[in-house]
Design a protein around this motif. Sequence first.
Motif: not given
Length: 646
Positions: A26-27, A56, A299
């Motif tokens: 994800f990062k 998030w 993201e």
Amino acid sequence: MSTAINFSATNSDADSRLTDFDIALFKQGDHFRLYEKLGSHLVTIDGVSGCHFAVWAPNACTVAIIGDFNAWHAESNPLQLRNDDSGIWEGYIAGVTTAARYKYRIVSHDGKIADKADPFGFSCEAPPLTASRVWDLDYTWQDQTWMAQRHQKNQLNAACAIYEVHLGSWRRIPEQGNRFLTYREMAEWLPPYLNELGFTHIEFLPLTEHPFYGSWGYETTGYFAATARYGSPQDLMFLVDTLHQHGIGVIMDWAPAHFPVDAHGLGHFDGTYLYEHADVRQGYQPEWHSSLFNYGRYEVRAFLTSSALFWLDKYHIDGLRLDAVSSMLYLDYGRKEGEWIPNRLGGRENLDAVSFLRNLNQAVYRDYPDTQTFAEESTAWPMVSRPVSAGGLGFGLKWNMGWMHDTLCYFAEDPLNRKYHHAQLLFSIWYAYSENFVLPFSHDEVVQGKGSLIGKMPGDEWQQFANLRLLYGYMWGHPGKKLLFMGCEFGQKREWQHDESLEWHVLQYPLHHGLQRWVADLNHFYRSQPALYQQDFSRDGFQWMDCNYAEKSVISFIRRSTNPDDTLLVVCNFTPVVRENYLIGAPSGGVWQEVLNSNAELYGGSGSGNFGGVEAAPISSGEMYHALMLCLPPLAVLFFRQGRAL
């Protein structure tokens, strides 16, 4: 080098908990199944049913779930911030069931409170309400036959005639307050109609959730939610399923270029500019009053790519048409001098958007190679529909906006003046093979004061319909896939209105009914003739026979398949004059059967033609050693097939 996550099968709801591997991907922007991890997921823990929530919001002070299940009290269910620098808040609430309404209450560090819909929510309240709804996407599909063969239906050398539809205005029920049809009602009406008219695919204007109905779906707030206006997620699945069972591919418009500023949406999500740029010169589109995604943030790229793959995965969508790609590619799009920031090289190209689009297309074709992506791109940006490995953007196809504009401008001319604009018809072939093109007459050409297609045609009513039949015949003969907006197939005279039904009542009139019959016969003939589609993107599939007689406004050309014996001749007369004994070159001798004539009486024409066919004589014409002596009806297109007995 980053590694993209690639699930070959859908994870179960029990696997919705985030792992360290999920966070790492994800990062770095390479997690393309985020919808399996973020959002709300019904789970059972230690025998207790409930829902796991994850969102998030890295810059929030606190995040809580508010909803039906806690009387909308934020104190009841605070979420916990993970300790891995991901910025994800999560928590589990027992007893939450399907259809429960909820939002995230986000308190920013400056003390401001915002109640936000779930960016990964699978369902929403019907607008104007704005809460997300917990939803299970289980559905038993019955389209196995289609899914097994769709690689053949969607490949570039297959027939592709697309019917573009705005679901809310295709057909309405006046006896019930002019309401639009539901997904399931559309499943009853739409597939038989498409089969009758011979279209291979349908393209829906965005079905993602959107607060403003008048945006037609292009101002999206729910990138993982089918709009609740027409029913539940399973109802939309049923519509797609039914279309597939009728042999019809489903394309959906998808809008990753911008999003609305509605308070419950993505804007200023955690009290900061999270999904968008902070600088208005990068993060706000003044023409649309919308926010622009920050494609430089990993993201955000993972969020958008996950949305694209979600529709291919969960809804069996066969293709995505990306809206407003030009606005993504250019930093100065819709802006005046001084209102935009150049890229790091000093140019106007949005390098982050280019990188995002390339990665997106690679992900789509890696995981779903039997689907297609379509770019609505109106500039001369090179290699839009060429592979990323060759330096392209990686799309499968691109809308040919230049052909659309030039063709409509030509047809708007009085036939007496068309000889002065002959080059507009010829120019498209010069660049026809630079991209994999779709020839579009879309909703954009029949709204906002542009009138209807039939209204753009010159002359009296008979000539208008003859011109429109000619336009469609020329279009179906021209290299490229086809797209026609709803209502254009029967010559609706009123400009499209998103809150009204199409003018189905006009089909009682012969000219309208004849035009609809012409479109149906064109489609069925097109699908039966590989010469008209198999080599759309190869120069071997096209050859001019006659393109130099501007004075008479006549063109003729050959279309070929990979079989050298499979040849069609297309002849267009763009004037209202009957041309007798008109000599047209032919690539070979023998009989050429007249298989389609837009001037036939059943289409509303005057009936003149060539009595079923003509035999080519050994007479030189241009570069050909054979020629046909034809009668060219007024404002008409003729299709001839080689080698059939009279």
